[in-house]
Scaffold this motif. Structure first.
Motif, PDB file in Angstrom:
ATOM      1  N   SER A 187       0.875  -1.167   0.000  1.00 10.92           N
ATOM      2  CA  SER A 187       0.000   0.000   0.000  1.00 10.92           C
ATOM      3  C   SER A 187       0.914   1.219   0.000  1.00 10.92           C
ATOM      4  N   HIS A 188       0.984   1.880  -1.143  1.00 13.51           N
ATOM      5  CA  HIS A 188       2.030   2.884  -1.300  1.00 13.51           C
ATOM      6  C   HIS A 188       1.582   4.297  -0.946  1.00 13.51           C
ATOM      7  N   GLY A 189       0.331   4.641  -1.169  1.00 14.04           N
ATOM      8  CA  GLY A 189      -0.153   5.963  -0.807  1.00 14.04           C
ATOM      9  C   GLY A 189       0.363   7.064  -1.703  1.00 14.04           C
ATOM     10  N   TRP A 246       5.415   5.040   8.635  1.00  9.87           N
ATOM     11  CA  TRP A 246       5.405   4.293   7.365  1.00  9.87           C
ATOM     12  C   TRP A 246       6.825   4.070   6.874  1.00  9.87           C
ATOM     13  N   PHE A 275      -3.278   0.030  -2.865  1.00  8.10           N
ATOM     14  CA  PHE A 275      -3.639   0.487  -1.510  1.00  8.10           C
ATOM     15  C   PHE A 275      -4.820  -0.352  -1.065  1.00  8.10           C
ATOM     16  N   HIS A 278      -8.971   2.802  -0.717  1.00  7.70           N
ATOM     17  CA  HIS A 278      -8.604   4.001  -1.482  1.00  7.70           C
ATOM     18  C   HIS A 278      -9.840   4.842  -1.798  1.00  7.70           C
ATOM     19  N   HIS A 295      -6.679   0.264  -7.324  1.00  8.28           N
ATOM     20  CA  HIS A 295      -5.715   0.188  -6.233  1.00  8.28           C
ATOM     21  C   HIS A 295      -5.726  -1.163  -5.510  1.00  8.28           C
ATOM     22  N   LYS A 339      -3.287   0.775   5.086  1.00  7.87           N
ATOM     23  CA  LYS A 339      -2.013   0.573   4.404  1.00  7.87           C
ATOM     24  C   LYS A 339      -1.487  -0.862   4.553  1.00  7.87           C
ATOM     25  N   SER A 380      -0.057  -4.240   3.976  1.00  6.78           N
ATOM     26  CA  SER A 380       0.841  -4.729   2.928  1.00  6.78           C
ATOM     27  C   SER A 380       1.281  -6.137   3.284  1.00  6.78           C
TER      28      SER A 380
END
Length: 264
Positions: free
Chosen positions: A16-18, A28, A168, A171, A227, A258, A260
């Motif tokens: 989850s990059h944002g 993060w 993500f 999202h 996403h 987030k 991951s």
């Protein structure tokens, strides 16, 4: 990427990059650096990002001189000055094309360099920018087809290539009413994230594939689904889509989940 070196099998990631300001989140950054430190250092990195949809499968630039793709707006000017001069990966591009089924068209876009779904997490994970990186497009949003694409890419893992699906877990940007980084998660985001956690813990790929109908919080969690789609490439590239992945990162940023995962 030196293919003559001894093989090094890599895991697979869904990150989850944002947005670019996530690099200002000390938590993060710490979580992502800790994750990177646990991984074997890859020989090359292949990224499928939520921010590039193009059919047929399209291979991005292999020339490190191609500018990054600053595919966002409304942020501080400093985010448009970010650079990441990772080496190009022409050998990896050739391998990706060779792994596609016979007769399947593959396109090339020499103008398309890494977008923020690729370079933002990489600036944290591998800040020295010494590893060759290639980005390819999302050719479809169909989970089953993306699982199949991931299976096609899986042999790259035995060549030391780190495959990353970058999206993500939630999202729902249009439905956020509090955009502070530490904002509480809206109900739709918290419920979708808890459901995703339960699916991962149970290896319930069938439910994940059918997330648009089965997941609580829809369609608010994903009013558009690009996403969540990279997850299925990652699942397909793993040894077993029904494995219980390592949920390496969790929590929320700006109310978005987030979560991951690392797949073996």
């Amino acid at each position: 990427m030196t293919m003559s070196e001894a093989p090094l099998r890599t895991p697979v990631l869904f990150l989850s990059h944002g947005a670019p300001p996530l690099v200002d989140s000390a938590l993060w950054v710490q979580q992502l650096r800790t994750l990177a430190a646990r991984l074997p250092r890859p020989r090359a990195i292949l990224v499928v990002s939520a921010h590039w949809e193009a059919a047929p499968l399209t291979i991005g630039s292999t020339d490190s001189r191609t500018p990054l793709t600053y595919d966002f707006w409304g942020f501080d000017e400093r985010f448009y000055r970010t650079t990441y001069h990772s080496p190009g990966a022409p050998d990896l591009a050739a391998r990706v094309e060779a792994l596609m089924p016979d007769g399947t068209p593959v396109a090339h876009d020499a103008r398309r360099r890494l977008d923020h779904g690729a370079y933002v997490p990489l600036t944290v994970m591998y800040p020295d920018a010494q590893i060759p990186v290639l980005q390819v497009s999302l050719p479809t949003l169909d989970p089953e087809a993306l699982l199949a694409l991931g299976r096609r890419l899986a042999p790259l893992r035995d060549e030391g290539v780190l495959v990353i699906g970058s999206g993500f877990t939630t999202h729902g940007l249009p439905y956020l009413t509090d955009r502070r980084p530490d904002a509480a998660a809206p109900t739709w985001s918290a419920e979708f994230d808890a459901w995703a956690h339960e699916c991962f813990a149970a290896g319930d790929v069938e439910s994940l594939i059918d997330f648009r109908r089965r997941a609580p919080g829809m369609p608010y969690a994903h009013p558009t689904i690009e996403h969540f789609a990279p997850l299925f490439v990652a699942l397909g590239a793993g040894d077993d889509p029904e494995q219980r992945p390592d949920e390496a990162i969790d929590g929320f940023w700006m109310g978005l989940a987030k979560r991951s995962v690392v797949l073996t």
